[in-house]
Design an enzyme around this catalytic site. Structure first.
Site, PDB file in Angstrom:
ATOM      1  N   TRP A 199       0.815  -1.222   0.000  1.00 42.35           N
ATOM      2  CA  TRP A 199       0.000   0.000   0.000  1.00 42.35           C
ATOM      3  C   TRP A 199       0.848   1.271   0.000  1.00 42.35           C
ATOM      4  O   TRP A 199       0.322   2.354  -0.199  1.00 42.35           O
ATOM      5  CB  TRP A 199      -0.908   0.018   1.249  1.00 42.35           C
ATOM      6  CG  TRP A 199      -0.148  -0.291   2.514  1.00 42.35           C
ATOM      7  CD1 TRP A 199      -0.033  -1.503   3.116  1.00 42.35           C
ATOM      8  CD2 TRP A 199       0.661   0.611   3.291  1.00 42.35           C
ATOM      9  NE1 TRP A 199       0.782  -1.432   4.227  1.00 42.35           N
ATOM     10  CE2 TRP A 199       1.225  -0.132   4.353  1.00 42.35           C
ATOM     11  CE3 TRP A 199       0.959   1.972   3.192  1.00 42.35           C
ATOM     12  CZ2 TRP A 199       2.062   0.431   5.305  1.00 42.35           C
ATOM     13  CZ3 TRP A 199       1.806   2.534   4.137  1.00 42.35           C
ATOM     14  CH2 TRP A 199       2.350   1.770   5.180  1.00 42.35           C
ATOM     15  N   LYS A 223      -2.197  -8.125  -7.851  1.00 43.53           N
ATOM     16  CA  LYS A 223      -2.970  -8.074  -6.607  1.00 43.53           C
ATOM     17  C   LYS A 223      -2.460  -6.899  -5.779  1.00 43.53           C
ATOM     18  O   LYS A 223      -1.448  -6.996  -5.083  1.00 43.53           O
ATOM     19  CB  LYS A 223      -2.853  -9.364  -5.791  1.00 43.53           C
ATOM     20  CG  LYS A 223      -3.947  -9.413  -4.733  1.00 43.53           C
ATOM     21  CD  LYS A 223      -3.517 -10.011  -3.415  1.00 43.53           C
ATOM     22  CE  LYS A 223      -2.889  -9.062  -2.456  1.00 43.53           C
ATOM     23  NZ  LYS A 223      -3.699  -7.955  -1.939  1.00 43.53           N
ATOM     24  N   GLU A 226      -5.316  -4.476  -0.361  1.00 42.67           N
ATOM     25  CA  GLU A 226      -6.735  -4.137  -0.177  1.00 42.67           C
ATOM     26  C   GLU A 226      -6.891  -2.727   0.405  1.00 42.67           C
ATOM     27  O   GLU A 226      -7.950  -2.134   0.334  1.00 42.67           O
ATOM     28  CB  GLU A 226      -7.405  -5.140   0.757  1.00 42.67           C
ATOM     29  CG  GLU A 226      -6.764  -5.193   2.130  1.00 42.67           C
ATOM     30  CD  GLU A 226      -7.594  -5.955   3.151  1.00 42.67           C
ATOM     31  OE1 GLU A 226      -8.752  -5.597   3.348  1.00 42.67           O
ATOM     32  OE2 GLU A 226      -7.074  -6.925   3.729  1.00 42.67           O
ATOM     33  N   GLY A 276       6.696  -6.281  -0.449  1.00 38.43           N
ATOM     34  CA  GLY A 276       5.961  -6.230   0.807  1.00 38.43           C
ATOM     35  C   GLY A 276       6.845  -6.685   1.953  1.00 38.43           C
ATOM     36  O   GLY A 276       8.077  -6.607   1.875  1.00 38.43           O
ATOM     37  N   VAL A 280       5.732 -12.142   4.672  1.00 38.61           N
ATOM     38  CA  VAL A 280       4.894 -12.647   3.568  1.00 38.61           C
ATOM     39  C   VAL A 280       5.787 -13.112   2.406  1.00 38.61           C
ATOM     40  O   VAL A 280       5.520 -14.138   1.773  1.00 38.61           O
ATOM     41  CB  VAL A 280       3.872 -11.571   3.108  1.00 38.61           C
ATOM     42  CG1 VAL A 280       3.123 -12.030   1.868  1.00 38.61           C
ATOM     43  CG2 VAL A 280       2.886 -11.270   4.236  1.00 38.61           C
ATOM     44  N   ARG A 326      10.072  10.799   4.160  1.00 37.22           N
ATOM     45  CA  ARG A 326       9.250  10.633   2.962  1.00 37.22           C
ATOM     46  C   ARG A 326       8.112   9.663   3.265  1.00 37.22           C
ATOM     47  O   ARG A 326       8.315   8.675   3.958  1.00 37.22           O
ATOM     48  CB  ARG A 326      10.119  10.100   1.824  1.00 37.22           C
ATOM     49  CG  ARG A 326       9.391  10.015   0.500  1.00 37.22           C
ATOM     50  CD  ARG A 326      10.393   9.941  -0.627  1.00 37.22           C
ATOM     51  NE  ARG A 326      11.056   8.655  -0.651  1.00 37.22           N
ATOM     52  CZ  ARG A 326      10.987   7.783  -1.672  1.00 37.22           C
ATOM     53  NH1 ARG A 326      10.285   8.078  -2.740  1.00 37.22           N
ATOM     54  NH2 ARG A 326      11.635   6.650  -1.629  1.00 37.22           N
ATOM     55  N   CYS A 332      10.342   1.359   2.378  1.00 34.23           N
ATOM     56  CA  CYS A 332      11.304   0.314   2.709  1.00 34.23           C
ATOM     57  C   CYS A 332      12.726   0.855   2.749  1.00 34.23           C
ATOM     58  O   CYS A 332      13.605   0.229   3.336  1.00 34.23           O
ATOM     59  CB  CYS A 332      11.208  -0.788   1.665  1.00 34.23           C
ATOM     60  SG  CYS A 332      11.317  -0.120   0.000  1.00 34.23           S
ATOM     61  N   GLU A 430      11.948  -2.738  11.387  1.00 34.67           N
ATOM     62  CA  GLU A 430      11.496  -1.623  10.560  1.00 34.67           C
ATOM     63  C   GLU A 430      10.440  -0.806  11.329  1.00 34.67           C
ATOM     64  O   GLU A 430       9.418  -1.361  11.730  1.00 34.67           O
ATOM     65  CB  GLU A 430      10.840  -2.239   9.323  1.00 34.67           C
ATOM     66  CG  GLU A 430      11.112  -1.546   8.052  1.00 34.67           C
ATOM     67  CD  GLU A 430      10.461  -2.294   6.882  1.00 34.67           C
ATOM     68  OE1 GLU A 430       9.688  -3.240   7.074  1.00 34.67           O
ATOM     69  OE2 GLU A 430      10.748  -1.875   5.753  1.00 34.67           O
TER      70      GLU A 430
HETATM   71  P1  NAP Z   1       2.499  -6.980   3.403  1.00 36.67           P
HETATM   72  O1  NAP Z   1       1.586  -7.079   4.553  1.00 36.67           O
HETATM   73  O2  NAP Z   1       3.505  -8.039   3.216  1.00 36.67           O
HETATM   74  O3  NAP Z   1       1.562  -6.875   2.127  1.00 36.67           O
HETATM   75  C1  NAP Z   1       2.088  -6.757   0.811  1.00 36.67           C
HETATM   76  C2  NAP Z   1       1.107  -7.378  -0.146  1.00 36.67           C
HETATM   77  O4  NAP Z   1       1.018  -8.774   0.120  1.00 36.67           O
HETATM   78  C3  NAP Z   1      -0.315  -6.834  -0.010  1.00 36.67           C
HETATM   79  O5  NAP Z   1      -0.916  -6.809  -1.276  1.00 36.67           O
HETATM   80  C4  NAP Z   1      -0.970  -7.877   0.885  1.00 36.67           C
HETATM   81  O6  NAP Z   1      -2.371  -7.911   0.723  1.00 36.67           O
HETATM   82  C5  NAP Z   1      -0.342  -9.132   0.312  1.00 36.67           C
HETATM   83  N1  NAP Z   1      -0.391 -10.302   1.176  1.00 36.67           N
HETATM   84  C6  NAP Z   1      -0.462 -10.367   2.502  1.00 36.67           C
HETATM   85  N2  NAP Z   1      -0.489 -11.665   2.896  1.00 36.67           N
HETATM   86  C7  NAP Z   1      -0.431 -12.425   1.773  1.00 36.67           C
HETATM   87  C8  NAP Z   1      -0.416 -13.818   1.516  1.00 36.67           C
HETATM   88  N3  NAP Z   1      -0.476 -14.724   2.484  1.00 36.67           N
HETATM   89  N4  NAP Z   1      -0.353 -14.235   0.241  1.00 36.67           N
HETATM   90  C9  NAP Z   1      -0.293 -13.353  -0.768  1.00 36.67           C
HETATM   91  N5  NAP Z   1      -0.312 -12.012  -0.582  1.00 36.67           N
HETATM   92  C10 NAP Z   1      -0.363 -11.556   0.675  1.00 36.67           C
HETATM   93  O7  NAP Z   1       3.297  -5.615   3.393  1.00 36.67           O
HETATM   94  P2  NAP Z   1       2.700  -4.151   3.522  1.00 36.67           P
HETATM   95  O8  NAP Z   1       2.405  -3.899   4.952  1.00 36.67           O
HETATM   96  O9  NAP Z   1       1.595  -3.942   2.537  1.00 36.67           O
HETATM   97  O10 NAP Z   1       3.915  -3.263   3.001  1.00 36.67           O
HETATM   98  C11 NAP Z   1       4.939  -2.846   3.841  1.00 36.67           C
HETATM   99  C12 NAP Z   1       6.172  -3.705   3.666  1.00 36.67           C
HETATM  100  O11 NAP Z   1       6.569  -3.670   2.306  1.00 36.67           O
HETATM  101  C13 NAP Z   1       7.339  -3.183   4.450  1.00 36.67           C
HETATM  102  O12 NAP Z   1       8.026  -4.244   5.054  1.00 36.67           O
HETATM  103  C14 NAP Z   1       8.211  -2.540   3.382  1.00 36.67           C
HETATM  104  O13 NAP Z   1       9.564  -2.455   3.717  1.00 36.67           O
HETATM  105  C15 NAP Z   1       7.963  -3.418   2.223  1.00 36.67           C
HETATM  106  N6  NAP Z   1       8.293  -2.731   0.975  1.00 36.67           N
HETATM  107  C16 NAP Z   1       9.403  -3.132   0.300  1.00 36.67           C
HETATM  108  C17 NAP Z   1       9.764  -2.464  -0.870  1.00 36.67           C
HETATM  109  C18 NAP Z   1      10.987  -2.868  -1.634  1.00 36.67           C
HETATM  110  O14 NAP Z   1      11.121  -2.450  -2.778  1.00 36.67           O
HETATM  111  N7  NAP Z   1      11.891  -3.658  -1.071  1.00 36.67           N
HETATM  112  C19 NAP Z   1       8.985  -1.417  -1.352  1.00 36.67           C
HETATM  113  C20 NAP Z   1       7.856  -1.049  -0.641  1.00 36.67           C
HETATM  114  C21 NAP Z   1       7.509  -1.727   0.527  1.00 36.67           C
HETATM  115  P3  NAP Z   1      -3.363  -7.057   1.637  1.00 36.67           P
HETATM  116  O15 NAP Z   1      -2.734  -5.723   1.874  1.00 36.67           O
HETATM  117  O16 NAP Z   1      -4.575  -6.962   0.803  1.00 36.67           O
HETATM  118  O17 NAP Z   1      -3.531  -7.823   2.907  1.00 36.67           O
END
Ligand code: NAP
Length: 528
Positions: A199, A223, A226, A276, A280, A326, A332, A430
């Site tokens: 998100w 995907k 949400e 993400g 996950v 930011r 991340c 984090e």
């Molecule tokens: P997240 O909870 O892992 O969710 C990421 C995506 O995975 C969402 O679309 C989420 O869906 C989905 N998801 C969750 N459980 C899943 C499962 N069991 N199977 C398949 N998909 C699943 O992470 P977030 O809270 O959205 O994002 C923050 C994280 O992303 C932080 O750790 C950040 O560091 C990392 N990030 C990394 C980068 C990079 O380039 N390295 C860039 C941006 C963010 P729902 O939201 O619909 O539950």
């Protein structure tokens, strides 16, 4: 995952409840009400111009969840429901995969030049609608409008870049070991791609995957989170207007684990690309093993930002601010630990604290410059609060902020802590919020050891005017990205990705397209 979903659902309810309950109280309420009017008028405008889509996108058709279920999309700054979107699961995902597979048969045979033209048109459409897309992003994600419009430009830049790269997917000719043979390497699209995105960058995390995939002839099932599906749906609509064939880009959202499991189980999905959390990402990596899919993971970070005694103070303060705050600290690559050498510590802490105190916190649609918007939801605020409390209980001192902002909702004060130690949770995990923990160090060796003392390895920053030191430390840091005297380093032309448990593979740049290609060796015999 079930518990995460329940937590999110609870957060939604509590936000909506809180919004209703506080609407008639206090000055803050007047501000919130004023702001909610701005947000509401933006939502009404976007809705009437067709920018707010509430259905999933399967095979080029806007589609409800098969059981009619919906899910609320909440404005984190006000707690208001923007709209209800389809809450999809395994059945819709399987249909999206089938559509993507069918589209792959023709899209993979379209010439690179034609694919390039479609992507270029998509870029033009994204840019010509950057205001609307930015507003949509501010509504669902909360980031200040200027920053949101900036993300549209950043997100679109991947589409432009890979429109160009589409024409440069070269193979190889290998000198043969036998005189009657000719040996070739050709590169072919991997097939249907499952792209799962977070998100915090509702557009850029999608285009960074979808653009290279489409460029080389793959088709995708996206995907989005949400929490922020609206920007993804609007971008999908623009992709069709750009001439990208129906079925090449599909969007399903709703039950994350069901959708994820369907993508993992399908032998037609040949690649999973995920951005993400590390937790996950690990599940997806394990799940991809059953069908031996290619996988790219962009996961969490724990970025050190190292300020050496010889740093230019103004440059260091500006760079640390940019990298820390930011997107309200929700990236991340945000500085997670600010390591400051003892000789410059007092001066830096003082100048940095003053700059943080001057940051404007506000609703994303507020007139004038807002530096810091809300956090994504209550759960994010609770996490930040608990990390700060843990640090204080172990001896950290608050220089600035340290609590929820008077604007209420999910706003948190930009915060600076000092006397931070390694055993505090915020030094190890984090933070994903506007909190800058300052840690003192004595020597370069100590800074490198502290910086590398983590399982994460995404971004690191160093501030120094010593040329030899900048090379030496950059090379010693176990990170995929290093910023030297610069806090904002992401660009479509450079490879983005982590080492250690921050991920696998690279996105953006000339290297990013390889993630969507298979190499095929062709041996031609009897050539004399
Ligand atoms: P997240 O909870 O892992 O969710 C990421 C995506 O995975 C969402 O679309 C989420 O869906 C989905 N998801 C969750 N459980 C899943 C499962 N069991 N199977 C398949 N998909 C699943 O992470 P977030 O809270 O959205 O994002 C923050 C994280 O992303 C932080 O750790 C950040 O560091 C990392 N990030 C990394 C980068 C990079 O380039 N390295 C860039 C941006 C963010 P729902 O939201 O619909 O539950």
């Amino acid at each position: 995952m079930a518990s995460a979903r329940i937590a999110k659902a609870f957060t939604r309810r509590s936000l909506t409840h809180r919004f209703t309950a506080t609407r008639t109280q206090s000055l803050f309420c007047c501000q919130a009400h004023q702001m909610s009017t701005d947000a509401s008028s933006a939502a009404a405008r976007l809705s009437s111009s067709g920018f707010i889509r509430s259905q999933g996108f399967i095979g080029g058709k806007w589609t409800d969840a098969y059981d009619g279920k919906t899910i609320e999309v909440i404005n984190p700054a006000t707690g208001e429901v923007i709209t209800n979107v389809s809450c999809m699961g395994a059945r819709e995902t399987n249909d999206a995969i089938a559509s993507a597979q069918e589209a792959f048969i023709s899209w993979s045979k379209v010439t690179a030049a034609e694919r390039s033209k479609c992507l270029r048109k998509w870029y033009d459409l994204l840019m010509s609608h950057k205001e609307e897309l930015g507003q949509l992003m501010t509504l669902e994600q909360g980031k200040p409008l200027k920053e949101a419009i900036g993300e549209v430009g950043y997100g679109a830049s991947f589409v432009e870049f890979f429109a160009e790269e589409a024409k440069r997917v070269y193979g190889d000719i290998i000198p043969a070991t036998l005189s009657d043979r000719r040996l070739f390497v050709v590169k072919q699209p991997v097939g249907v791609v499952g792209a799962i995105t977070p998100w915090n960058f509702p557009l850029a995390m999608i285009t960074r995957k979808v653009a290279p995939a489409l460029a080389c002839g793959c088709t995708v099932v996206v995907k989005p989170s949400e929490l922020t599906p609206l920007t993804a749906l609007a971008a999908a609509e623009l992709s069709v207007q750009a001439g990208i064939p129906r079925g090449a880009v599909n969007v399903v959202m709703g039950n994350a684990s069901e959708i994820g499991d369907a993508l993992l189980a399908s032998p037609q999905v040949r690649k999973i690309t995920f951005t993400g959390s590390t937790a996950v990402g690990k599940k997806l990596m394990a799940g991809a093993a059953a069908t031996v899919k290619k996988i790219s993971l962009e996961l969490g970070g724990n970025a050190p930002c190292i300020i050496f005694d010889d740093a230019d103070l103004d440059v260091a303060v500006k760079g640390a601010l940019a990298s820390k705050f930011r997107n309200s600290g929700q990236t991340c690559v945000c500085a997670n630990r600010v390591l400051v050498q003892e000789g410059i510590f007092e001066k830096f802490a003082d100048a940095f604290s003053k700059a943080v105190e001057n940051m404007k916190v506000g609703h994303g649609f507020t007139e004038g410059a807002v530096d810091v918007g809300p956090l994504i939801n209550d759960a994010a605020v609770h996490k930040v609060e608990s990390f700060v409390q843990d640090a204080i209980s172990k001896g950290a001192k608050v220089l600035v902020g340290g609590k929820k902002h008077s604007l209420g909702m999910t706003f948190y004060e930009p915060t600076v802590l000092t006397d931070v130690k390694n055993e505090m949770i915020l030094a190890r995990e984090e933070i994903f919020g506007p909190v800058a923990p300052l840690q003192k160090f004595k020597t370069e060796e100590e800074a490198i050891r502290k910086a590398n003392d983590t399982n994460a390895g995404l971004a690191a920053y160093i501030f120094t005017t010593n040329m030899q030191r900048s090379w030496r430390v950059s090379e010693a840091l176990e990170y995929g990205l290093v910023g030297v005297n610069e806090g904002l380093i992401s660009t479509e032309v450079a490879p983005f990705g982590g080492v250690k448990q921050s991920g696998l593979g690279r996105e953006g740049s000339k290297y990013g397209i390889d993630e969507y290609l298979e190499m095929k060796y062709i041996c031609m015999g009897n050539m004399n």
